[in-house]
Design a protein around this motif. Structure first.
Motif, PDB file in Angstrom:
ATOM      1  N   SER A  28      40.112  31.675  51.415  1.00 46.41           N
ATOM      2  CA  SER A  28      39.619  33.042  51.566  1.00 46.41           C
ATOM      3  C   SER A  28      40.453  33.993  50.719  1.00 46.41           C
ATOM      4  CB  SER A  28      39.697  33.475  53.035  1.00 46.41           C
ATOM      5  OG  SER A  28      41.054  33.599  53.428  1.00 46.41           O
ATOM      6  N   GLN A  29      39.909  35.187  50.520  1.00 46.50           N
ATOM      7  CA  GLN A  29      40.662  36.213  49.807  1.00 46.50           C
ATOM      8  C   GLN A  29      41.921  36.576  50.589  1.00 46.50           C
ATOM      9  OE1 GLN A  29      38.377  39.687  48.819  1.00 46.50           O
ATOM     10  NE2 GLN A  29      37.237  38.637  47.201  1.00 46.50           N
ATOM     11  N   GLN A  30      41.830  36.562  51.898  1.00 46.98           N
ATOM     12  CA  GLN A  30      42.999  36.885  52.724  1.00 46.98           C
ATOM     13  C   GLN A  30      44.124  35.886  52.467  1.00 46.98           C
ATOM     14  OE1 GLN A  30      43.627  39.576  54.890  1.00 46.98           O
ATOM     15  NE2 GLN A  30      45.672  38.710  54.757  1.00 46.98           N
ATOM     16  N   SER A  43      52.683  44.438  44.868  1.00 47.97           N
ATOM     17  CA  SER A  43      52.777  45.447  45.929  1.00 47.97           C
ATOM     18  C   SER A  43      51.452  46.174  46.172  1.00 47.97           C
ATOM     19  CB  SER A  43      53.859  46.466  45.564  1.00 47.97           C
ATOM     20  OG  SER A  43      53.521  47.115  44.351  1.00 47.97           O
ATOM     21  N   ILE A  44      50.349  45.602  45.700  1.00 48.30           N
ATOM     22  CA  ILE A  44      49.070  46.280  45.910  1.00 48.30           C
ATOM     23  C   ILE A  44      48.579  46.035  47.337  1.00 48.30           C
ATOM     24  CG2 ILE A  44      48.481  46.188  43.454  1.00 48.30           C
ATOM     25  CD1 ILE A  44      46.528  43.961  44.020  1.00 48.30           C
ATOM     26  N   THR A  45      47.796  46.957  47.817  1.00 51.43           N
ATOM     27  CA  THR A  45      47.249  46.842  49.170  1.00 51.43           C
ATOM     28  C   THR A  45      46.075  45.858  49.174  1.00 51.43           C
ATOM     29  OG1 THR A  45      45.628  48.597  48.869  1.00 51.43           O
ATOM     30  CG2 THR A  45      47.832  49.254  49.637  1.00 51.43           C
ATOM     31  N   MET A  46      45.649  45.473  50.348  1.00 48.03           N
ATOM     32  CA  MET A  46      44.493  44.578  50.470  1.00 48.03           C
ATOM     33  C   MET A  46      43.257  45.236  49.868  1.00 48.03           C
ATOM     34  SD  MET A  46      43.367  41.694  51.248  1.00 48.03           S
ATOM     35  CE  MET A  46      42.207  40.657  52.066  1.00 48.03           C
ATOM     36  N   GLU A  47      43.094  46.533  50.079  1.00 47.63           N
ATOM     37  CA  GLU A  47      41.934  47.236  49.535  1.00 47.63           C
ATOM     38  C   GLU A  47      41.962  47.227  48.009  1.00 47.63           C
ATOM     39  OE1 GLU A  47      43.950  48.583  51.976  1.00 47.63           O
ATOM     40  OE2 GLU A  47      42.558  48.083  53.591  1.00 47.63           O
ATOM     41  N   PHE A  49      43.529  45.030  46.182  1.00 50.08           N
ATOM     42  CA  PHE A  49      43.314  43.631  45.819  1.00 50.08           C
ATOM     43  C   PHE A  49      41.818  43.321  45.766  1.00 50.08           C
ATOM     44  CE2 PHE A  49      42.558  39.308  47.530  1.00 50.08           C
ATOM     45  CZ  PHE A  49      43.118  38.545  46.513  1.00 50.08           C
ATOM     46  N   GLN A  50      41.097  43.698  46.801  1.00 52.49           N
ATOM     47  CA  GLN A  50      39.659  43.433  46.842  1.00 52.49           C
ATOM     48  C   GLN A  50      38.925  44.174  45.728  1.00 52.49           C
ATOM     49  OE1 GLN A  50      39.081  44.538  50.977  1.00 52.49           O
ATOM     50  NE2 GLN A  50      38.911  42.376  51.564  1.00 52.49           N
ATOM     51  N   ARG A  51      39.320  45.422  45.471  1.00 46.96           N
ATOM     52  CA  ARG A  51      38.715  46.189  44.388  1.00 46.96           C
ATOM     53  C   ARG A  51      39.003  45.521  43.039  1.00 46.96           C
ATOM     54  NH1 ARG A  51      40.829  51.838  44.545  1.00 46.96           N
ATOM     55  NH2 ARG A  51      42.275  51.166  42.952  1.00 46.96           N
ATOM     56  N   GLY A  52      40.223  45.049  42.853  1.00 41.98           N
ATOM     57  CA  GLY A  52      40.602  44.362  41.623  1.00 41.98           C
ATOM     58  C   GLY A  52      39.821  43.080  41.413  1.00 41.98           C
ATOM     59  N   ILE A  53      39.624  42.322  42.484  1.00 46.78           N
ATOM     60  CA  ILE A  53      38.837  41.081  42.398  1.00 46.78           C
ATOM     61  C   ILE A  53      37.411  41.403  41.960  1.00 46.78           C
ATOM     62  CG2 ILE A  53      37.805  39.213  43.776  1.00 46.78           C
ATOM     63  CD1 ILE A  53      40.736  38.685  43.149  1.00 46.78           C
ATOM     64  N   GLU A  54      36.827  42.428  42.543  1.00 52.53           N
ATOM     65  CA  GLU A  54      35.464  42.821  42.178  1.00 52.53           C
ATOM     66  C   GLU A  54      35.386  43.250  40.712  1.00 52.53           C
ATOM     67  OE1 GLU A  54      32.637  42.352  43.866  1.00 52.53           O
ATOM     68  OE2 GLU A  54      33.966  41.347  45.284  1.00 52.53           O
ATOM     69  N   GLU A  55      36.373  43.997  40.246  1.00 55.10           N
ATOM     70  CA  GLU A  55      36.388  44.435  38.855  1.00 55.10           C
ATOM     71  C   GLU A  55      36.524  43.249  37.909  1.00 55.10           C
ATOM     72  OE1 GLU A  55      39.046  47.706  38.037  1.00 55.10           O
ATOM     73  OE2 GLU A  55      38.467  48.684  39.908  1.00 55.10           O
ATOM     74  N   LEU A  56      37.354  42.277  38.274  1.00 51.84           N
ATOM     75  CA  LEU A  56      37.501  41.083  37.445  1.00 51.84           C
ATOM     76  C   LEU A  56      36.200  40.293  37.399  1.00 51.84           C
ATOM     77  CD1 LEU A  56      41.085  39.897  38.432  1.00 51.84           C
ATOM     78  CD2 LEU A  56      40.371  40.969  36.284  1.00 51.84           C
TER      79      LEU A  56
END
Length: 62
Positions: A28-30, A43-47, A49-56
């Motif tokens: 999982s992403q978690q 040091s990025i937050t979970m939010e 991280f999720q935004r970065g994954i979507e952008e990638l």
């Protein structure tokens, strides 16, 4: 943190040899996020991280 910084940190972290095998086994992403949090510079937050994954994903699709 802006989106460019997030994706830069994320790409760097995802290619770290010391965590690569563990990430490959993550279900999982978690789990991936938890593994990456062990890196001293991650040091990025979970939010973020999720935004970065979507952008990638979007960049990969185009």
């Amino acid at each position: 943190m802006d989106s460019h910084e997030i994706t830069h940190v994320l790409l760097h972290a995802l290619t770290e040899e010391c965590v690569a095998k563990r990430i490959d086994g993550a279900r999982s992403q978690q789990e991936v996020y938890t593994i990456l949090k062990e890196l001293p510079y991650f040091s990025i937050t979970m939010e973020e991280f999720q935004r970065g994954i979507e952008e990638l994903k979007e960049k990969r699709g185009s």
